[in-house]
Design a protein around this motif. Structure first.
Motif, PDB file in Angstrom:
ATOM      1  N   LEU A  52       0.825  -1.206   0.000  1.00  0.00           N
ATOM      2  CA  LEU A  52       0.000   0.000   0.000  1.00  0.00           C
ATOM      3  C   LEU A  52       0.857   1.254   0.000  1.00  0.00           C
ATOM      4  O   LEU A  52       0.570   2.224  -0.713  1.00  0.00           O
ATOM      5  CB  LEU A  52      -0.925  -0.012   1.217  1.00  0.00           C
ATOM      6  CG  LEU A  52      -2.054  -1.044   1.211  1.00  0.00           C
ATOM      7  CD1 LEU A  52      -2.859  -0.966   2.507  1.00  0.00           C
ATOM      8  CD2 LEU A  52      -2.975  -0.841   0.017  1.00  0.00           C
ATOM      9  N   TRP A  53       1.920   1.232   0.804  1.00  0.00           N
ATOM     10  CA  TRP A  53       2.820   2.388   0.803  1.00  0.00           C
ATOM     11  C   TRP A  53       3.433   2.594  -0.574  1.00  0.00           C
ATOM     12  O   TRP A  53       3.602   3.731  -1.024  1.00  0.00           O
ATOM     13  CB  TRP A  53       3.924   2.195   1.834  1.00  0.00           C
ATOM     14  CG  TRP A  53       4.898   3.337   1.870  1.00  0.00           C
ATOM     15  CD1 TRP A  53       4.796   4.489   2.575  1.00  0.00           C
ATOM     16  CD2 TRP A  53       6.118   3.439   1.108  1.00  0.00           C
ATOM     17  NE1 TRP A  53       5.873   5.303   2.332  1.00  0.00           N
ATOM     18  CE2 TRP A  53       6.700   4.686   1.428  1.00  0.00           C
ATOM     19  CE3 TRP A  53       6.757   2.600   0.213  1.00  0.00           C
ATOM     20  CZ2 TRP A  53       7.901   5.101   0.879  1.00  0.00           C
ATOM     21  CZ3 TRP A  53       7.960   3.017  -0.341  1.00  0.00           C
ATOM     22  CH2 TRP A  53       8.523   4.260  -0.009  1.00  0.00           C
ATOM     23  N   LEU A  54       3.764   1.502  -1.262  1.00  0.00           N
ATOM     24  CA  LEU A  54       4.364   1.611  -2.582  1.00  0.00           C
ATOM     25  C   LEU A  54       3.398   2.259  -3.566  1.00  0.00           C
ATOM     26  O   LEU A  54       3.797   3.083  -4.399  1.00  0.00           O
ATOM     27  CB  LEU A  54       4.761   0.219  -3.072  1.00  0.00           C
ATOM     28  CG  LEU A  54       5.834   0.125  -4.165  1.00  0.00           C
ATOM     29  CD1 LEU A  54       7.137   0.732  -3.689  1.00  0.00           C
ATOM     30  CD2 LEU A  54       6.040  -1.332  -4.556  1.00  0.00           C
ATOM     31  N   VAL A  55       2.108   1.913  -3.461  1.00  0.00           N
ATOM     32  CA  VAL A  55       1.105   2.503  -4.355  1.00  0.00           C
ATOM     33  C   VAL A  55       0.962   3.999  -4.076  1.00  0.00           C
ATOM     34  O   VAL A  55       0.937   4.823  -5.001  1.00  0.00           O
ATOM     35  CB  VAL A  55      -0.240   1.776  -4.193  1.00  0.00           C
ATOM     36  CG1 VAL A  55      -1.329   2.493  -4.983  1.00  0.00           C
ATOM     37  CG2 VAL A  55      -0.123   0.335  -4.662  1.00  0.00           C
ATOM     38  N   PHE A  56       0.872   4.372  -2.798  1.00  0.00           N
ATOM     39  CA  PHE A  56       0.730   5.796  -2.468  1.00  0.00           C
ATOM     40  C   PHE A  56       1.988   6.578  -2.835  1.00  0.00           C
ATOM     41  O   PHE A  56       1.905   7.692  -3.363  1.00  0.00           O
ATOM     42  CB  PHE A  56       0.429   5.963  -0.977  1.00  0.00           C
ATOM     43  CG  PHE A  56      -0.968   5.577  -0.589  1.00  0.00           C
ATOM     44  CD1 PHE A  56      -2.054   6.318  -1.025  1.00  0.00           C
ATOM     45  CD2 PHE A  56      -1.200   4.466   0.197  1.00  0.00           C
ATOM     46  CE1 PHE A  56      -3.343   5.965  -0.675  1.00  0.00           C
ATOM     47  CE2 PHE A  56      -2.484   4.106   0.557  1.00  0.00           C
ATOM     48  CZ  PHE A  56      -3.562   4.852   0.122  1.00  0.00           C
ATOM     49  N   ALA A  57       3.146   6.013  -2.555  1.00  0.00           N
ATOM     50  CA  ALA A  57       4.393   6.739  -2.830  1.00  0.00           C
ATOM     51  C   ALA A  57       4.641   6.887  -4.322  1.00  0.00           C
ATOM     52  O   ALA A  57       5.382   7.796  -4.730  1.00  0.00           O
ATOM     53  CB  ALA A  57       5.570   6.015  -2.166  1.00  0.00           C
ATOM     54  N   SER A  58       4.061   6.017  -5.146  1.00  0.00           N
ATOM     55  CA  SER A  58       4.264   6.121  -6.590  1.00  0.00           C
ATOM     56  C   SER A  58       3.576   7.338  -7.187  1.00  0.00           C
ATOM     57  O   SER A  58       3.834   7.686  -8.340  1.00  0.00           O
ATOM     58  CB  SER A  58       3.755   4.852  -7.280  1.00  0.00           C
ATOM     59  OG  SER A  58       4.466   3.719  -6.833  1.00  0.00           O
ATOM     60  N   THR A  59       2.699   7.984  -6.427  1.00  0.00           N
ATOM     61  CA  THR A  59       2.007   9.182  -6.925  1.00  0.00           C
ATOM     62  C   THR A  59       2.650  10.467  -6.413  1.00  0.00           C
ATOM     63  O   THR A  59       2.049  11.537  -6.544  1.00  0.00           O
ATOM     64  CB  THR A  59       0.535   9.141  -6.489  1.00  0.00           C
ATOM     65  OG1 THR A  59       0.457   9.196  -5.047  1.00  0.00           O
ATOM     66  CG2 THR A  59      -0.143   7.871  -6.978  1.00  0.00           C
ATOM     67  N   LYS A  60       3.844  10.383  -5.848  1.00  0.00           N
ATOM     68  CA  LYS A  60       4.467  11.548  -5.233  1.00  0.00           C
ATOM     69  C   LYS A  60       5.763  11.906  -5.939  1.00  0.00           C
ATOM     70  O   LYS A  60       6.432  11.045  -6.516  1.00  0.00           O
ATOM     71  CB  LYS A  60       4.763  11.277  -3.744  1.00  0.00           C
ATOM     72  CG  LYS A  60       3.542  10.919  -2.920  1.00  0.00           C
ATOM     73  CD  LYS A  60       3.918  10.595  -1.481  1.00  0.00           C
ATOM     74  CE  LYS A  60       2.696  10.197  -0.669  1.00  0.00           C
ATOM     75  NZ  LYS A  60       3.027   9.870   0.735  1.00  0.00           N
ATOM     76  N   ASN A  61       6.088  13.184  -5.866  1.00  0.00           N
ATOM     77  CA  ASN A  61       7.394  13.628  -6.324  1.00  0.00           C
ATOM     78  C   ASN A  61       8.358  13.640  -5.141  1.00  0.00           C
ATOM     79  O   ASN A  61       8.022  13.189  -4.046  1.00  0.00           O
ATOM     80  CB  ASN A  61       7.305  15.007  -6.987  1.00  0.00           C
ATOM     81  CG  ASN A  61       6.641  16.035  -6.084  1.00  0.00           C
ATOM     82  OD1 ASN A  61       6.613  15.875  -4.854  1.00  0.00           O
ATOM     83  ND2 ASN A  61       6.102  17.084  -6.668  1.00  0.00           N
ATOM     84  N   LEU A  62       9.547  14.148  -5.349  1.00  0.00           N
ATOM     85  CA  LEU A  62      10.567  14.095  -4.310  1.00  0.00           C
ATOM     86  C   LEU A  62      10.150  14.895  -3.076  1.00  0.00           C
ATOM     87  O   LEU A  62      10.379  14.461  -1.937  1.00  0.00           O
ATOM     88  CB  LEU A  62      11.900  14.627  -4.860  1.00  0.00           C
ATOM     89  CG  LEU A  62      13.091  14.565  -3.902  1.00  0.00           C
ATOM     90  CD1 LEU A  62      13.384  13.129  -3.492  1.00  0.00           C
ATOM     91  CD2 LEU A  62      14.322  15.198  -4.559  1.00  0.00           C
ATOM     92  N   GLU A  63       9.532  16.058  -3.266  1.00  0.00           N
ATOM     93  CA  GLU A  63       9.135  16.871  -2.112  1.00  0.00           C
ATOM     94  C   GLU A  63       8.004  16.199  -1.337  1.00  0.00           C
ATOM     95  O   GLU A  63       7.992  16.201  -0.098  1.00  0.00           O
ATOM     96  CB  GLU A  63       8.691  18.263  -2.580  1.00  0.00           C
ATOM     97  CG  GLU A  63       9.808  19.136  -3.132  1.00  0.00           C
ATOM     98  CD  GLU A  63      10.227  18.733  -4.543  1.00  0.00           C
ATOM     99  OE1 GLU A  63       9.477  17.933  -5.166  1.00  0.00           O
ATOM    100  OE2 GLU A  63      11.294  19.176  -4.997  1.00  0.00           O
ATOM    101  N   ASP A  64       7.040  15.590  -2.052  1.00  0.00           N
ATOM    102  CA  ASP A  64       5.913  14.960  -1.364  1.00  0.00           C
ATOM    103  C   ASP A  64       6.326  13.731  -0.573  1.00  0.00           C
ATOM    104  O   ASP A  64       5.671  13.363   0.402  1.00  0.00           O
ATOM    105  CB  ASP A  64       4.831  14.572  -2.376  1.00  0.00           C
ATOM    106  CG  ASP A  64       4.153  15.786  -2.979  1.00  0.00           C
ATOM    107  OD1 ASP A  64       4.213  16.856  -2.347  1.00  0.00           O
ATOM    108  OD2 ASP A  64       3.572  15.669  -4.080  1.00  0.00           O
ATOM    109  N   LEU A  65       7.395  13.073  -0.985  1.00  0.00           N
ATOM    110  CA  LEU A  65       7.837  11.884  -0.258  1.00  0.00           C
ATOM    111  C   LEU A  65       8.203  12.201   1.187  1.00  0.00           C
ATOM    112  O   LEU A  65       8.052  11.344   2.072  1.00  0.00           O
ATOM    113  CB  LEU A  65       9.042  11.253  -0.971  1.00  0.00           C
ATOM    114  CG  LEU A  65       8.764  10.466  -2.239  1.00  0.00           C
ATOM    115  CD1 LEU A  65      10.071  10.024  -2.879  1.00  0.00           C
ATOM    116  CD2 LEU A  65       7.892   9.250  -1.938  1.00  0.00           C
ATOM    117  N   GLY A  74      -0.013  11.785  -3.615  1.00  0.00           N
ATOM    118  CA  GLY A  74       0.749  12.990  -3.902  1.00  0.00           C
ATOM    119  C   GLY A  74       0.017  13.933  -4.820  1.00  0.00           C
ATOM    120  O   GLY A  74      -1.107  13.660  -5.282  1.00  0.00           O
ATOM    121  N   GLU A  75       0.660  15.040  -5.118  1.00  0.00           N
ATOM    122  CA  GLU A  75       0.038  16.049  -5.970  1.00  0.00           C
ATOM    123  C   GLU A  75       0.085  15.674  -7.447  1.00  0.00           C
ATOM    124  O   GLU A  75      -0.758  16.106  -8.219  1.00  0.00           O
ATOM    125  CB  GLU A  75       0.733  17.397  -5.756  1.00  0.00           C
ATOM    126  CG  GLU A  75       0.566  17.958  -4.345  1.00  0.00           C
ATOM    127  CD  GLU A  75       1.222  19.306  -4.196  1.00  0.00           C
ATOM    128  OE1 GLU A  75       1.845  19.770  -5.181  1.00  0.00           O
ATOM    129  OE2 GLU A  75       1.125  19.902  -3.100  1.00  0.00           O
TER     130      GLU A  75
END
Length: 304
Positions: A52-65, A74-75
């Motif tokens: 689940l974390w991998l799915v959410f983190a895949s939508t983020k850029n470096l700042e959102d991580l 992410g945005e």
């Protein structure tokens, strides 16, 4: 003389009709049941939460991580990160995925066929030293794959087979655990009477195996192939030692190369995360497509 009434008997109502039995008090769950269910919940969370974390983190850029919650989107969209992954290095990630499919697909099919043939031979044939050779196979199950990487590299370097496809593919064709499983499946699925009837009809050992033994043991073949596919797909140490050409990397080694560059170039972090998520999709597809054979293979011999 007084009569002792049994409390479990149903008392009669004044009208002559029997009263309904009193409900038994509910028993609290046993401590063993609670502990087992608790361990299952912990194990499920241990396996599911990273995905689940991998799915959410895949939508983020470096700042959102580093600025958003772990379980929050992410945005930017997931497709933007996927596009960046396939655009990096002139599309080298797609080549890594194809290499992994080649290594794992060919290695799983051929390796499972070799394991099934070996297990079938250990079960149905009689030859000198049969049990001793099978003991060596069982010893091979106890040896971890990482312990064989350096000897395999030394052997391959002596014959000039490093840094090519065969240096990764050929070692993946041998699987002692697959031979052990194949013998168990052969004992459960292939009756000796059928092979004896085939011999009477004039079928040789090879024809009996491919015409009768292999179709009967097909659930076991698929199960072993799935284990082979997952093992080769996740294999890291052998390609790391054998390969130096980036175009021959499997996806696991390619993502590692990006991760090693992320210290100097932080923009690789979102691509490493998105590439890791994309790398598990073929495994999910393989398990979903072959789930029917896999389940039947795991339940072989449970009902006699």
């Amino acid at each position: 003389m007084s009569t002792v009434l049994d409390p479990t008997t149903t008392a009669a109502a004044p009208s002559g009709r029997a009263l309904p039995p009193s409900p038994r008090p509910r028993r609290l769950p046993r401590a063993s049941t609670i502990s087992v269910n608790g361990l299952l919940v912990v194990g499920c969370a241990y396996m599911v939460l990273p995905l689940l974390w991998l799915v959410f983190a895949s939508t983020k850029n470096l700042e959102d991580l580093y600025s958003t919650s772990a379980m929050a989107f992410g945005e930017i969209s997931l497709f933007e990160n996927i596009g960046a992954v396939f655009a990096e290095g002139n599309g080298v990630f797609g080549l890594w995925m194809l290499n992994s499919i080649l290594y794992a697909g060919v290695g799983a099919v051929l390796g499972a066929l070799i394991s099934v043939a070996a297990g079938y031979a250990f079960d149905k044939f009689s030859f000198p030293g049969k049990e001793k050779w099978y003991s060596f196979v069982l010893l091979g199950v106890l040896v971890p794959n990482t312990a064989t990487v350096l000897p395999l590299y030394l052997l391959a370097s002596n014959i000039g087979m490093t840094n090519n496809i065969w240096s990764v593919l050929i070692p993946a064709l041998t699987n002692p655990f697959g031979v052990y499983l194949a013998r168990v499946y052969s004992q459960a699925y292939v009756p000796g009477e059928v092979l004896e009837a085939a011999r009477v009809d004039g079928a040789g050992p090879i024809r009996s195996f491919f015409s009768l033994g292999l179709p009967m043991i097909m659930p076991g073949f698929v199960t072993i192939a799935l284990f082979q596919f997952v093992g080769i797909w996740n294999n890291f140490m052998l390609p790391l030692v054998m390969l130096s050409n980036e175009k021959l990397f499997p996806v696991s080694l390619g993502i590692f190369s990006w991760s090693s560059q992320a210290y100097a170039f932080p923009h690789f972090y979102p691509m490493v995360i998105t590439g890791s998520m994309l790398s598990i999709l073929p495994l999910l597809v393989a398990f979903i497509m072959l789930q029917r054979f896999w389940k039947s293979g795991l339940t072989a011999g449970s009902v006699k």
